[in-house]
Design a protein around this motif. Structure first.
Motif, PDB file in Angstrom:
ATOM      1  N   THR A  97     -56.484 -38.684 -34.399  1.00 52.46           N
ATOM      2  CA  THR A  97     -55.187 -38.894 -35.053  1.00 52.46           C
ATOM      3  C   THR A  97     -54.179 -39.468 -34.078  1.00 52.46           C
ATOM      4  OG1 THR A  97     -55.606 -37.110 -36.626  1.00 52.46           O
ATOM      5  CG2 THR A  97     -53.302 -37.740 -36.270  1.00 52.46           C
ATOM      6  N   GLU A  98     -54.110 -38.881 -32.892  1.00 52.93           N
ATOM      7  CA  GLU A  98     -53.163 -39.366 -31.874  1.00 52.93           C
ATOM      8  C   GLU A  98     -53.456 -40.818 -31.500  1.00 52.93           C
ATOM      9  OE1 GLU A  98     -51.775 -38.574 -27.240  1.00 52.93           O
ATOM     10  OE2 GLU A  98     -52.959 -37.031 -28.269  1.00 52.93           O
ATOM     11  N   PHE A  99     -54.735 -41.158 -31.369  1.00 55.26           N
ATOM     12  CA  PHE A  99     -55.114 -42.507 -30.993  1.00 55.26           C
ATOM     13  C   PHE A  99     -54.708 -43.512 -32.072  1.00 55.26           C
ATOM     14  CE2 PHE A  99     -58.324 -45.952 -30.601  1.00 55.26           C
ATOM     15  CZ  PHE A  99     -57.935 -46.407 -29.347  1.00 55.26           C
ATOM     16  N   PHE A 100     -54.995 -43.209 -33.332  1.00 53.80           N
ATOM     17  CA  PHE A 100     -54.634 -44.133 -34.412  1.00 53.80           C
ATOM     18  C   PHE A 100     -53.118 -44.266 -34.555  1.00 53.80           C
ATOM     19  CE2 PHE A 100     -59.033 -43.284 -35.844  1.00 53.80           C
ATOM     20  CZ  PHE A 100     -59.473 -44.594 -35.829  1.00 53.80           C
ATOM     21  N   GLU A 101     -52.393 -43.193 -34.370  1.00 54.54           N
ATOM     22  CA  GLU A 101     -50.922 -43.275 -34.414  1.00 54.54           C
ATOM     23  C   GLU A 101     -50.413 -44.179 -33.291  1.00 54.54           C
ATOM     24  OE1 GLU A 101     -48.878 -42.391 -36.669  1.00 54.54           O
ATOM     25  OE2 GLU A 101     -50.163 -41.110 -37.886  1.00 54.54           O
ATOM     26  N   TYR A 102     -50.997 -44.049 -32.110  1.00 52.53           N
ATOM     27  CA  TYR A 102     -50.640 -44.911 -30.981  1.00 52.53           C
ATOM     28  C   TYR A 102     -50.907 -46.379 -31.324  1.00 52.53           C
ATOM     29  CZ  TYR A 102     -51.512 -47.474 -26.659  1.00 52.53           C
ATOM     30  OH  TYR A 102     -51.540 -48.441 -25.674  1.00 52.53           O
ATOM     31  N   LEU A 103     -52.080 -46.661 -31.876  1.00 50.12           N
ATOM     32  CA  LEU A 103     -52.414 -48.048 -32.218  1.00 50.12           C
ATOM     33  C   LEU A 103     -51.387 -48.621 -33.190  1.00 50.12           C
ATOM     34  CD1 LEU A 103     -56.296 -47.944 -32.691  1.00 50.12           C
ATOM     35  CD2 LEU A 103     -55.009 -48.775 -30.708  1.00 50.12           C
ATOM     36  N   LYS A 104     -51.102 -47.884 -34.249  1.00 48.72           N
ATOM     37  CA  LYS A 104     -50.169 -48.378 -35.263  1.00 48.72           C
ATOM     38  C   LYS A 104     -48.764 -48.585 -34.687  1.00 48.72           C
ATOM     39  CE  LYS A 104     -51.111 -45.232 -38.425  1.00 48.72           C
ATOM     40  NZ  LYS A 104     -51.166 -44.508 -39.707  1.00 48.72           N
ATOM     41  N   ARG A 105     -48.379 -47.743 -33.759  1.00 50.57           N
ATOM     42  CA  ARG A 105     -47.034 -47.803 -33.177  1.00 50.57           C
ATOM     43  C   ARG A 105     -46.921 -48.827 -32.052  1.00 50.57           C
ATOM     44  NH1 ARG A 105     -47.144 -42.878 -31.567  1.00 50.57           N
ATOM     45  NH2 ARG A 105     -47.540 -43.339 -29.386  1.00 50.57           N
ATOM     46  N   GLU A 106     -47.946 -48.962 -31.210  1.00 50.28           N
ATOM     47  CA  GLU A 106     -47.827 -49.711 -29.961  1.00 50.28           C
ATOM     48  C   GLU A 106     -48.568 -51.049 -29.911  1.00 50.28           C
ATOM     49  OE1 GLU A 106     -45.767 -48.806 -27.537  1.00 50.28           O
ATOM     50  OE2 GLU A 106     -45.234 -46.940 -28.561  1.00 50.28           O
ATOM     51  N   VAL A 107     -49.561 -51.236 -30.757  1.00 45.94           N
ATOM     52  CA  VAL A 107     -50.348 -52.470 -30.711  1.00 45.94           C
ATOM     53  C   VAL A 107     -49.803 -53.420 -31.781  1.00 45.94           C
ATOM     54  CG1 VAL A 107     -52.649 -53.475 -30.942  1.00 45.94           C
ATOM     55  CG2 VAL A 107     -52.367 -51.251 -29.820  1.00 45.94           C
ATOM     56  N   PRO A 108     -49.329 -54.594 -31.381  1.00 47.61           N
ATOM     57  CA  PRO A 108     -48.656 -55.491 -32.327  1.00 47.61           C
ATOM     58  C   PRO A 108     -49.618 -56.275 -33.223  1.00 47.61           C
ATOM     59  CG  PRO A 108     -48.733 -56.509 -30.168  1.00 47.61           C
ATOM     60  CD  PRO A 108     -49.336 -55.129 -30.017  1.00 47.61           C
ATOM     61  N   ALA A 109     -50.457 -55.545 -33.930  1.00 48.12           N
ATOM     62  CA  ALA A 109     -51.455 -56.187 -34.794  1.00 48.12           C
ATOM     63  C   ALA A 109     -50.962 -56.209 -36.237  1.00 48.12           C
ATOM     64  CB  ALA A 109     -52.776 -55.430 -34.705  1.00 48.12           C
ATOM     65  N   MET A 110     -51.370 -57.247 -36.928  1.00 47.95           N
ATOM     66  CA  MET A 110     -51.085 -57.357 -38.355  1.00 47.95           C
ATOM     67  C   MET A 110     -52.150 -56.624 -39.176  1.00 47.95           C
ATOM     68  SD  MET A 110     -48.297 -58.977 -38.514  1.00 47.95           S
ATOM     69  CE  MET A 110     -48.156 -59.413 -40.237  1.00 47.95           C
ATOM     70  N   ARG A 111     -53.308 -56.403 -38.577  1.00 46.82           N
ATOM     71  CA  ARG A 111     -54.404 -55.744 -39.283  1.00 46.82           C
ATOM     72  C   ARG A 111     -55.243 -54.953 -38.291  1.00 46.82           C
ATOM     73  NH1 ARG A 111     -57.941 -59.677 -42.622  1.00 46.82           N
ATOM     74  NH2 ARG A 111     -56.471 -59.114 -44.249  1.00 46.82           N
TER      75      ARG A 111
END
Length: 151
Positions: A97-111
């Protein structure tokens, strides 16, 4: 609970990748030279692939591997979570959960994309809780390593 992978993590990474590829989460193991090629690419640049080591109370307990592409359909960067593995005794502690939250918050991806085996109910629940949706189409592949094995 996770950090970017470092050169000093090579042996740990190989161990976790080997465990991952010998679980029922994947269809077949990959050649060990692929571990090395991927690790070397991560150390060279994060343009295509980026790795993370999961830690619980400073003990390495898993890894994640991301790959990047540009998607016209998505309108920009598309990140695929290629692999995510956490040792069984460390699962359920909130690291995914922490990892996915980090990705959504910090990685500037559209998908963000990932694959999951249909029978992996625990992973599917986590992914759905994190906002992933089932795609209604099949993917197809030409895999040169598999083709070599058929020759």
């Amino acid at each position: 609970m996770f950090r970017e992978i470092r050169e000093s993590d090579r042996a740990i990474y190989y161990d976790f990748v080997d465990k991952f590829y010998h679980t029922d989460a994947v269809n077949a193991p990959v050649p060990e030279e692929n571990y090395e090629a991927t690790f070397n690419e991560m150390m060279r640049s994060d343009a295509y692939v980026k790795g993370y080591i999961f830690e619980y109370e400073d003990v390495p307990c898993g890894f994640a591997l991301l790959s990047k592409t540009f998607s016209q359909e998505a309108g920009g960067l598309s990140v695929t979570i290629e692999e995510i593995y956490i040792e069984p005794e460390y699962r359920g502690k909130g690291m995914g959960t922490e990892f996915f939250e980090y990705l959504k918050r910090e990685v500037p991806a559209m998908r963000f994309r990932l694959e999951v085996e249909d029978y992996n109910e625990g992973a599917k629940r986590l992914y759905e809780r994190m906002g992933f949706e089932l795609l209604p189409y099949l993917q197809m592949v030409i895999d040169k390593q598999r083709q070599k094995g058929l020759s």
